[in-house]
Scaffold this motif. Structure first.
Motif, PDB file in Angstrom:
ATOM      1  N   GLY A   1      -6.540  -7.627   2.032  1.00  0.00           N
ATOM      2  CA  GLY A   1      -5.199  -8.084   2.336  1.00  0.00           C
ATOM      3  C   GLY A   1      -4.894  -8.032   3.814  1.00  0.00           C
ATOM      4  O   GLY A   1      -5.595  -7.388   4.591  1.00  0.00           O
ATOM      5  N   THR A   2      -3.817  -8.737   4.184  1.00  0.00           N
ATOM      6  CA  THR A   2      -3.369  -8.780   5.563  1.00  0.00           C
ATOM      7  C   THR A   2      -2.045  -8.039   5.688  1.00  0.00           C
ATOM      8  O   THR A   2      -1.117  -8.266   4.885  1.00  0.00           O
ATOM      9  N   ILE A   3      -1.930  -7.154   6.673  1.00  0.00           N
ATOM     10  CA  ILE A   3      -0.710  -6.360   6.862  1.00  0.00           C
ATOM     11  C   ILE A   3       0.425  -7.300   7.302  1.00  0.00           C
ATOM     12  O   ILE A   3       0.311  -7.997   8.316  1.00  0.00           O
ATOM     13  N   ARG A   4       1.524  -7.310   6.495  1.00  0.00           N
ATOM     14  CA  ARG A   4       2.709  -8.094   6.882  1.00  0.00           C
ATOM     15  C   ARG A   4       3.690  -7.227   7.648  1.00  0.00           C
ATOM     16  O   ARG A   4       4.292  -7.669   8.620  1.00  0.00           O
ATOM     17  N   SER A   5       3.845  -5.927   7.227  1.00  0.00           N
ATOM     18  CA  SER A   5       4.770  -5.044   7.930  1.00  0.00           C
ATOM     19  C   SER A   5       4.386  -3.597   7.651  1.00  0.00           C
ATOM     20  O   SER A   5       3.718  -3.287   6.655  1.00  0.00           O
TER      21      SER A   5
ATOM     22  N   ILE B   1       0.876  -1.168   0.000  1.00  0.00           N
ATOM     23  CA  ILE B   1       0.000   0.000   0.000  1.00  0.00           C
ATOM     24  C   ILE B   1       0.911   1.214   0.000  1.00  0.00           C
ATOM     25  O   ILE B   1       1.800   1.342   0.857  1.00  0.00           O
ATOM     26  N   GLU B   2       0.695   2.114  -0.964  1.00  0.00           N
ATOM     27  CA  GLU B   2       1.580   3.246  -1.150  1.00  0.00           C
ATOM     28  C   GLU B   2       0.913   4.537  -0.693  1.00  0.00           C
ATOM     29  O   GLU B   2      -0.306   4.623  -0.579  1.00  0.00           O
ATOM     30  N   ALA B   3       1.786   5.565  -0.480  1.00  0.00           N
ATOM     31  CA  ALA B   3       1.285   6.876  -0.086  1.00  0.00           C
ATOM     32  C   ALA B   3       0.605   7.540  -1.259  1.00  0.00           C
ATOM     33  O   ALA B   3       1.193   7.638  -2.347  1.00  0.00           O
TER      34      ALA B   3
ATOM     35  N   GLN C   1       5.346   6.219  -2.181  1.00  0.00           N
ATOM     36  CA  GLN C   1       6.276   5.505  -1.284  1.00  0.00           C
ATOM     37  C   GLN C   1       5.490   4.425  -0.555  1.00  0.00           C
ATOM     38  O   GLN C   1       4.353   4.624  -0.129  1.00  0.00           O
ATOM     39  N   THR C   2       6.093   3.237  -0.403  1.00  0.00           N
ATOM     40  CA  THR C   2       5.419   2.118   0.263  1.00  0.00           C
ATOM     41  C   THR C   2       5.272   2.401   1.758  1.00  0.00           C
ATOM     42  O   THR C   2       6.254   2.716   2.447  1.00  0.00           O
ATOM     43  N   LEU C   3       4.035   2.253   2.247  1.00  0.00           N
ATOM     44  CA  LEU C   3       3.749   2.447   3.670  1.00  0.00           C
ATOM     45  C   LEU C   3       3.510   1.118   4.380  1.00  0.00           C
ATOM     46  O   LEU C   3       3.931   0.943   5.528  1.00  0.00           O
ATOM     47  N   PHE C   4       2.827   0.189   3.707  1.00  0.00           N
ATOM     48  CA  PHE C   4       2.502  -1.123   4.295  1.00  0.00           C
ATOM     49  C   PHE C   4       2.766  -2.196   3.243  1.00  0.00           C
ATOM     50  O   PHE C   4       2.567  -1.984   2.043  1.00  0.00           O
ATOM     51  N   ARG C   5       3.236  -3.373   3.706  1.00  0.00           N
ATOM     52  CA  ARG C   5       3.384  -4.537   2.839  1.00  0.00           C
ATOM     53  C   ARG C   5       2.341  -5.572   3.256  1.00  0.00           C
ATOM     54  O   ARG C   5       2.051  -5.738   4.442  1.00  0.00           O
ATOM     55  N   LEU C   6       1.759  -6.248   2.219  1.00  0.00           N
ATOM     56  CA  LEU C   6       0.685  -7.209   2.453  1.00  0.00           C
ATOM     57  C   LEU C   6       1.167  -8.634   2.212  1.00  0.00           C
ATOM     58  O   LEU C   6       2.048  -8.869   1.376  1.00  0.00           O
ATOM     59  N   GLU C   7       0.559  -9.555   2.946  1.00  0.00           N
ATOM     60  CA  GLU C   7       0.860 -10.965   2.730  1.00  0.00           C
ATOM     61  C   GLU C   7       0.035 -11.533   1.591  1.00  0.00           C
ATOM     62  O   GLU C   7       0.494 -12.386   0.840  1.00  0.00           O
ATOM     63  N   ASP C   8      -1.217 -11.124   1.478  1.00  0.00           N
ATOM     64  CA  ASP C   8      -2.073 -11.614   0.398  1.00  0.00           C
ATOM     65  C   ASP C   8      -3.065 -10.527   0.024  1.00  0.00           C
ATOM     66  O   ASP C   8      -3.302  -9.589   0.764  1.00  0.00           O
ATOM     67  N   SER C   9      -3.709 -10.661  -1.159  1.00  0.00           N
ATOM     68  CA  SER C   9      -4.729  -9.731  -1.622  1.00  0.00           C
ATOM     69  C   SER C   9      -5.659 -10.497  -2.532  1.00  0.00           C
ATOM     70  O   SER C   9      -5.395 -10.595  -3.746  1.00  0.00           O
ATOM     71  N   PRO C  10      -6.752 -11.103  -2.001  1.00  0.00           N
ATOM     72  CA  PRO C  10      -7.601 -11.985  -2.812  1.00  0.00           C
ATOM     73  C   PRO C  10      -8.311 -11.267  -3.937  1.00  0.00           C
ATOM     74  O   PRO C  10      -8.662 -11.883  -4.938  1.00  0.00           O
ATOM     75  N   LEU C  11      -8.556  -9.992  -3.816  1.00  0.00           N
ATOM     76  CA  LEU C  11      -9.233  -9.251  -4.872  1.00  0.00           C
ATOM     77  C   LEU C  11      -8.395  -8.076  -5.304  1.00  0.00           C
ATOM     78  O   LEU C  11      -7.721  -7.439  -4.499  1.00  0.00           O
ATOM     79  N   SER C  12      -8.462  -7.788  -6.561  1.00  0.00           N
ATOM     80  CA  SER C  12      -7.776  -6.596  -7.047  1.00  0.00           C
ATOM     81  C   SER C  12      -8.578  -5.371  -6.655  1.00  0.00           C
ATOM     82  O   SER C  12      -9.756  -5.446  -6.325  1.00  0.00           O
ATOM     83  N   LEU C  13      -7.909  -4.239  -6.698  1.00  0.00           N
ATOM     84  CA  LEU C  13      -8.603  -2.991  -6.361  1.00  0.00           C
ATOM     85  C   LEU C  13      -9.762  -2.747  -7.315  1.00  0.00           C
ATOM     86  O   LEU C  13     -10.800  -2.224  -6.927  1.00  0.00           O
TER      87      LEU C  13
END
Length: 624
Positions: free
Chosen positions: A275-279, A152-154, A292-304
């Motif tokens: 999605g689930t927040i990984r970091s 997830i980006e700014a 800029q990347t703010l959060f990294r996800l472990e999975d994302s079952p659906l596209s935006l």
């Protein structure tokens, strides 16, 4: 000698003239006294005659026995009846009234159609929404899930002011709960919004004010004024201050303007659709650039894209449901069983949501609101029984009860009254809303008590009395203005006493014997006394001529009583009388002077009626 002889006749003439003048003065004085006395006697006679004429010689006294039985004390008032339940019918949709199916007086049941509205625009909106849903469903089915979103980006450059998500959180759940995963400050400013600022504070746009927080103090500028200057927005050129901090705003002279919360001036929310927040790759206070990347996800079952389509479909489905509900509301139905009481619309009217269509009279329970005086309302309680009569239904009496008592009174002309709401069942009686009615509230009752007519009560000072009939126990005086004549028995007794005294005087040998001179003096005294007595008797007869009469004869004793409850007809007797005692009254409630003013024989009782205290009456009469 000659001079003395001439003066002597002159002196005699002067003495004679002086004597004549004195005699004339005496005669004038006597004549004046006679005229004054005569006028006084005539005036006194006129007064006696007027008093006799003004007194009610034809007054008839009512005798009634002290009774025992049930008694009630009531409070009553008048008002107009109203339906206990008369719900209004309101339109719940916009439209044109094209079909009105009822009239005033019609009987309806719950759910019956009363009127129908039409709204062509609503029908078109429903059709459009249905097509929109079909298109969205087709688009979602045709869309293939793209590459999974891994970060997830700014959305814009700025400073990180708050972070709500952490590793392991479901990004969509955090977004729905907090409204954002993180908050960015995009213009480097913060603000304080103040409310309830005094109008006379003198603050203007552009003024510089001091913003003071815990451990810092900074200058701010007034950038917005609303509500006549009572709402002020102060902006500070610094976004490193803690968001949500409580601060105080002051003028240059140190006068406090108000307090508020430090907020981001132009915030940007970072969102996510799955999605689930990984970091989390940033911290609060960091400056970030766009994308800029703010959060990294472990999975994302659906596209935006797919998530966006899903949200659009949810919105369209909800709008369609609301539109169909409005279309159903175009049909107006009866909310309950009853009778159509009022109709406020006609066919062809343009109706908006909330418009009053009419009302329905539900059931036959009725209300009656009456005004009760402040002196009586203290005895009224919710649940007390009520007798209700309606003017238009003369002989019908209905039972009800006190339903509600107004806590605040209404003052009119110095008299305060309180509205008391009564409720009753009017089934089968013919009572209609708006009829004039009277409600009589039973505030107290006893099944077994003594009572007398209220007209029999007399107030003397602070005490209450009744007149108890005792005509059989004592002689009676004729009601009137005159003095009673002596009875033959009194005259005989007096004659006998005088004779015995004369006999005793003549029989005693040692008693001094008067001569002829003494007897002559006695005779002259007897003649003088007889003349004076005859004069007084004649004068009295002349003064009271035509006054004495053989009016109704009454005799009674005043007895002090203690009174309990009262109503319009009877008063409860707590002490002073016994069942069967006969009381006298004239039928007037103002007995403090009416009965006492009558010329009757009576005695005042002390409240303790042990024994017979009705004899020895006090004659209430007068004479000359």
């Amino acid at each position: 000698m000659s001079q003395n002889g001439e003066n002597r006749p002159q002196k005699k003439r002067k003495r004679r003239n002086r004597t004549k003048r004195i005699v004339r003065r005496v005669i004038k004085t006597i004549l004046l006294l006679i005229v004054v006395a005569g006028a006084g006697l005539f005036g006194f006679r006129a007064y006696i005659q007027s008093q006799a004429a003004s007194s009610d010689s034809d007054t008839e006294y009512t005798r009634t026995a002290v009774a025992r039985g049930a008694m009630e004390e009531t409070v009553y008032g008048t008002g107009t009846t109203s339906a206990r339940s008369q719900p209004n019918i309101l339109a719940e949709a916009d439209g044109t009234l094209t079909d009105l199916r009822v009239s005033v007086g019609d009987t309806v049941q719950e759910g019956d159609i009363l009127a129908v509205l039409t709204n062509d625009e609503l029908d078109d909106e429903i059709t459009d929404l249905e097509f929109t849903l079909w298109d969205l469903d087709d688009t979602i089915l045709d869309t293939r899930a793209g590459s999974a979103v891994t970060s997830i980006e700014a959305p814009a450059a700025g400073r990180v002011m708050a972070i709500y998500a952490e590793a392991g959180d479901d990004a969509l759940a955090v977004f729905r709960r907090e409204g954002a995963l993180a908050i960015l400050s995009t213009d480097g400013r913060m603000k304080v919004e103040l409310t309830d600022v005094p109008i006379d504070s003198g603050i203007a746009l552009g003024d510089e004010l001091t913003v003071r927080g815990w451990g810092y103090e900074i200058t701010g500028t007034v950038t917005d004024l609303t509500r006549q200057g009572t709402c002020v927005t102060v902006t500070v050129l610094d976004d490193t201050l803690p968001m949500g901090d409580e601060v105080t705003v002051l003028k240059e002279d140190g006068t406090q303007v108000g307090t508020g919360t430090l907020e981001v001036n132009k915030p940007m929310a970072v969102s996510s659709y799955g999605g689930t927040i990984r970091s989390v790759t940033v911290e609060v206070g960091d400056e970030v650039s766009r994308r800029q990347t703010l959060f990294r996800l472990e999975d994302s079952p659906l596209s935006l894209n797919i998530e966006d389509l899903r949200l659009q479909r949810e919105t369209a489905a909800q709008n369609l449901e609301d539109a169909k509900e409005q279309r159903e509301n175009l049909i107006i139905v009866a909310p309950c069983d009853g009778t159509v009481a009022t109709l406020d619309v006609s066919e062809g009217d343009e109706i908006t949501s909330g418009t009053l269509i009419g009302s329905i009279l539900e059931g036959e329970d009725m209300n009656l609101t009456i005004a009760v005086d402040e002196l009586d309302v203290v005895e009224v309680e919710i649940g007390q029984k009520v007798a209700i009569t309606v003017d238009a239904l003369g002989d019908v009496e209905m039972e009800g009860e006190v339903y509600k008592i107004a806590p605040v009174g209404t003052n009119s002309g110095g008299v305060t009254t309180y509205d008391v709401e009564l409720t009753f069942d009017a089934a089968g009686t013919g009572v209609r809303s708006g009829m004039n009615a009277t409600g009589e509230i039973t505030v107290a009752s006893k099944e077994d008590t003594l009572y007398v007519p209220v007209e029999a009560l007399m107030t003397i000072g602070d005490d209450t009395y009744v007149m108890v009939d005792n005509s059989s126990a004592m002689p009676v005086l004729t009601a009137g203005m005159g003095m009673p004549d002596r009875t033959p028995e009194d005259g005989a007794a007096a004659t006998g006493d005088a004779a015995s005294q004369d006999g005793a005087a003549s029989a005693g040998s040692d008693a001094p014997q008067g001569g002829a001179g003494a007897r002559g003096m006695d005779a002259q005294q007897d003649q003088g006394s007889s003349f004076l007595g005859n004069l007084v008797s004649g004068l009295r007869s002349w003064l009271y001529a035509g006054v004495e009469s053989d009016d109704q004869q009454v005799s009674g004793s005043l007895v002090k009583v203690e009174v309990g409850m009262q109503n319009d007809d009877y008063a409860e007797i707590l002490s002073g009388l016994s069942e069967g005692d006969v009381v006298l009254y004239t039928g007037s409630a103002d007995t403090s002077s009416g009965m006492i003013g009558a010329m009757m024989t009576m005695s005042v009782g002390g409240g303790d009626r042990g024994g017979d205290n009705r004899g020895g009456g006090m004659p209430m009469g007068g004479g000359f």
